[in-house]
Motif scaffolding. Sequence first.
Motif, short mmCIF file in Angstrom:
data_model
loop_
_atom_site.label_atom_id
_atom_site.label_comp_id
_atom_site.label_asym_id
_atom_site.label_seq_id
_atom_site.Cartn_x
_atom_site.Cartn_y
_atom_site.Cartn_z
N ALA A 143 32.61 -18.40 53.51
CA ALA A 143 32.94 -18.73 52.26
C ALA A 143 33.57 -19.89 52.25
CB ALA A 143 33.62 -17.65 51.83
N ASP A 144 34.29 -20.35 53.23
CA ASP A 144 35.26 -21.65 53.38
C ASP A 144 34.90 -22.37 54.71
OD1 ASP A 144 37.09 -23.55 53.24
OD2 ASP A 144 38.70 -22.32 53.95
N VAL A 145 35.40 -21.60 55.71
CA VAL A 145 35.07 -22.34 56.98
C VAL A 145 33.64 -22.28 57.59
CG1 VAL A 145 35.68 -22.52 59.55
CG2 VAL A 145 37.39 -22.08 57.70
N GLN A 174 26.95 -16.76 63.15
CA GLN A 174 26.68 -16.13 62.11
C GLN A 174 26.53 -14.61 62.12
OE1 GLN A 174 23.68 -18.52 60.30
NE2 GLN A 174 25.23 -19.15 58.69
N SER A 175 26.10 -14.04 63.08
CA SER A 175 25.77 -12.84 63.31
C SER A 175 26.92 -12.01 64.03
CB SER A 175 24.69 -12.48 64.19
OG SER A 175 24.36 -11.26 64.76
N PHE A 193 35.53 -18.43 70.71
CA PHE A 193 34.77 -17.64 70.09
C PHE A 193 34.73 -17.21 68.73
CE2 PHE A 193 31.57 -14.35 70.52
CZ PHE A 193 30.91 -14.45 71.72
N ILE A 194 33.92 -17.83 67.71
CA ILE A 194 34.13 -17.70 66.37
C ILE A 194 32.97 -17.00 65.64
CG2 ILE A 194 34.32 -19.20 64.51
CD1 ILE A 194 35.17 -21.47 66.53
N SER A 195 33.44 -16.17 64.85
CA SER A 195 32.39 -15.37 64.01
C SER A 195 32.57 -15.82 62.88
CB SER A 195 32.70 -13.61 64.10
OG SER A 195 31.83 -12.99 63.20
N LEU A 196 31.52 -16.53 62.03
CA LEU A 196 31.73 -17.17 60.76
C LEU A 196 31.59 -16.19 59.61
CD1 LEU A 196 29.53 -20.50 61.36
CD2 LEU A 196 32.13 -20.29 61.20
N GLY A 197 30.93 -15.19 59.95
CA GLY A 197 30.52 -14.11 58.74
C GLY A 197 29.86 -14.86 57.59
N GLY A 226 35.32 -16.16 57.32
CA GLY A 226 34.94 -15.14 56.85
C GLY A 226 34.63 -15.39 55.48
N PRO A 227 34.54 -14.20 54.69
CA PRO A 227 34.68 -12.60 55.02
C PRO A 227 33.58 -12.09 55.77
CG PRO A 227 34.11 -12.90 52.66
CD PRO A 227 34.21 -14.28 53.01
N ASN A 228 33.76 -10.55 55.96
CA ASN A 228 32.65 -10.10 56.80
C ASN A 228 32.35 -10.81 57.97
OD1 ASN A 228 30.37 -8.42 57.02
ND2 ASN A 228 28.94 -9.86 55.99
#
Length: 895
Positions: A193-195, A164-165, A186-190, A132-134
Amino acid sequence: MTVRNLHYLFAPKSVAIIGASKRPYSVGATVLRNIVAAGFHGKIYPVNPKYDNLADLKTYPNISRLPEAPELAVICTPPATIPELVEELGRRGTKAAIVLTAGLGAIRDAKGKTLKQAMLDAAKPYLLRILGPNCVGLLVPGIGLNASFAHTDAIPGKIAFVSQSGALVTGILDWAKTRNIGFSRFISLGDSADVDFGDVLDFLASDADTSAILLYVEDIKAARKFMSAARAAARSKPVLVLKAGRSPEGAKAAASHTGALAGADDVYDAAIRRAGMLRVYSTEDLFDAVETLARAKPMKGDRLAIVTNGGGPGVMATDALMLEQGKKAALSDDTLAKLNEILPSTWSHGNPIDIIGDAPPERYVKTMEVLMNDHDADALLFIHAPTAIVPSLDIARAVAPLAQQSGRNILSCWLGGNSVAPARALFAEAGIPTYDTPEDAVRGFMQIVRYQRNQDLLMQVPATAHDDFVPDRVKARSIVAKVIGEGRDLLTEAEAKDVLAAYGVPIVATRVAQDPEEAARLAGELGFPVALKVLSKEITHKSDVGGVALDLESADAVRAAGAAMKKRIAELRPTAVLQGFTVQAMLRRPDAHELIVGVTTDPVFGPVIMFGQGGTAVEVMADRAIALPPLNMTLARDLISRTRVSKLLAGYRNRPPADMDTISRTLIQISHLITDIAQIAELDINPLLADSHGAIALDARIRVMEAGESAIERMAIRPYPNELEERIMWHGEPLLLRPIMPEDGPAHMTFFQALAPQDVHYRFFGSMRELSPAQLARLTQIDYDREMAFIASRQSEEGRHETLGVVRVVTDPDNVQAEFAVIVRSDVKGLGLGTLLMKKMIAYCKARGTVEMIGEALAENHDIIELVKCLGFEVHASPEADTAFLKLPLNFATS
């Protein structure tokens, strides 16, 4: 580029929910409910000072009161609280956090720092990884983890989805669940900022629970990191990309045709292709492609044979194939004769093979058997429309075993609904790709074709360029430095051609004249006819102002043309300063094609190379393809093949084929140029004339800029590191120690064949008679950002370069451990070559900050064990006693 501590993120044994709540519709309440409902296999720690108990779980007032450091924390609190919470989690020993909160990049703290940066600064000392964030969060169905505020959970499966969405995440979850599609991660990157994509790709590449990776990409921030991770992941499992933002609205005005033609989406296409991934254009295609590629067999060609029991579906499939730029298999005379023997006289006598609507199962089987033995058909598409004559299920039972046994890809389309459902299900259970419509089936076939092409680019060993030309880097750099020093950003035509000539690009002889009179005199020296062009730093496209005159047959014609140009420029561009004219001898190449070779600088991926049809109508024709440098012969030829003009270059009627080797070498030379000189922002060669006699640049323009980084650092793929080459004397003969390159494939195969069986056994821990093409590519096509191989090369009596030894390391993404292997040709063992190679590799790893080199050797391999002991390695026998672990500390690890 790091996977450090990501296992705490993706496979935690305990989770804390910071900001857990029971307030309806709050993020904290939703996340807690999702984690509990999913049946998380580990410990759950809600954290909120307002509650003692939530969801029948003991709730803690703050992080310090937790019974242990949670391996993962999910933070659902307001923006201002995030940096302090991350700091506290880090101190406590937590190694991963998911920050769902939005708005951290827009808010600043008392020191003027954004909360996003403050959060990263708080995490850094503890190596605490942040998703994240967001973001929406993370789901790992296999361990019952739903650390998200999504409205539904996910089914366990083998597909990893990374997006990303956030909105797409929830939509895809819903869509996939109704179709019984499961996920490993199942990954939401947002905001990443880091990952980011690179980190996740590195983790998923070695994740045994994941068989395919799906990416939804809006933009890439760290291009080299992404490309390095993507290329590594794509070698081990399918990686599919759904890229948003395909419109050309981001194109900006540029000084070159290349800058105007090379849109951002074209560059993403080139990057995805170069990394060996497959791009799709819809959500449905994304999941269809996963199923197709999971069931696909290796395919060497791209020619499709279509078998159908109805003419209409066959025509529909053919139309779809042509629109997708696919190839229809041309049936051989032998195949046609065999089909004539088994099919009714009314069959279509061509491809598509219409075997007529009343076809019984035996007719299908016999037809398929004939086509499976036709070397001109690389894959088969089986289309069946239901009839009242023969049950579809009977046909499926007859054909399925044949399709399963085939070494070729056989795709199927069962047209209809309930009447063909059992047949469709039988084919699906047999592992045969099955589609509802001919168009869908063709799209699936083309996905296999494109994926295979991209994988071939990743794996194929290129032909040697056969070019020992050494560029005059000093001359080219001095010209560029002079232009920048004068405050200019555009080279004159003559300067641009001098730069190209320094890199071996053939150019037409060009003279510079101050006025029409001098131009006439120079024309006489060059010999008529000549071409005359205006020379002005303010005029980039000379033909737009009538600044080009061709086929001037006399000095008077040159004077008149020069005078007319001066007059026109004074009228059309009164502020432009005319420095003079360039005079060139006219080339008589009636069969030559006008091409364009260009370079532009993409804000994400750095320099990219364009090739296509050139001339004054270049932007109207818009026939071009894009590639990321560096290029070799394979990549250059692929770039050429993706244009319409490539068909003309292959020759037609009485026009002979163009010299493809020279065109390819020109592309490679341009690749070398932009690899060496960071100040080159844009470049055009238009036209590059090419015919059977070679290629020559008639006109060129180069735009330069002050470089804020080195030429190598601005590239998305690290080029061959020339600076690591080292020439030494070895037992009285010259030896070159250098990084391996893709063109070393043939020499490396010869090297392998010269190894004694015992040496092969020691190196590969088993017997191996030969290297497969894929193995050879893997050994010679390396990513210089994360692995290195040095070879010892000398010139044989026949003048060929031969490999005598090789040492290689593969470094983990954190640059902590570099695993090495070394082998020397059996007939030169015992002469110190292994020690030379190992010392070079040790120095290299030390210089790049690697913490330690490690390796493994068979216990009976006394030579390598003694060699590394002399170099300071620690040697530890394994518990099984048949291998030894080797380790050399190099640098202190950073926390």
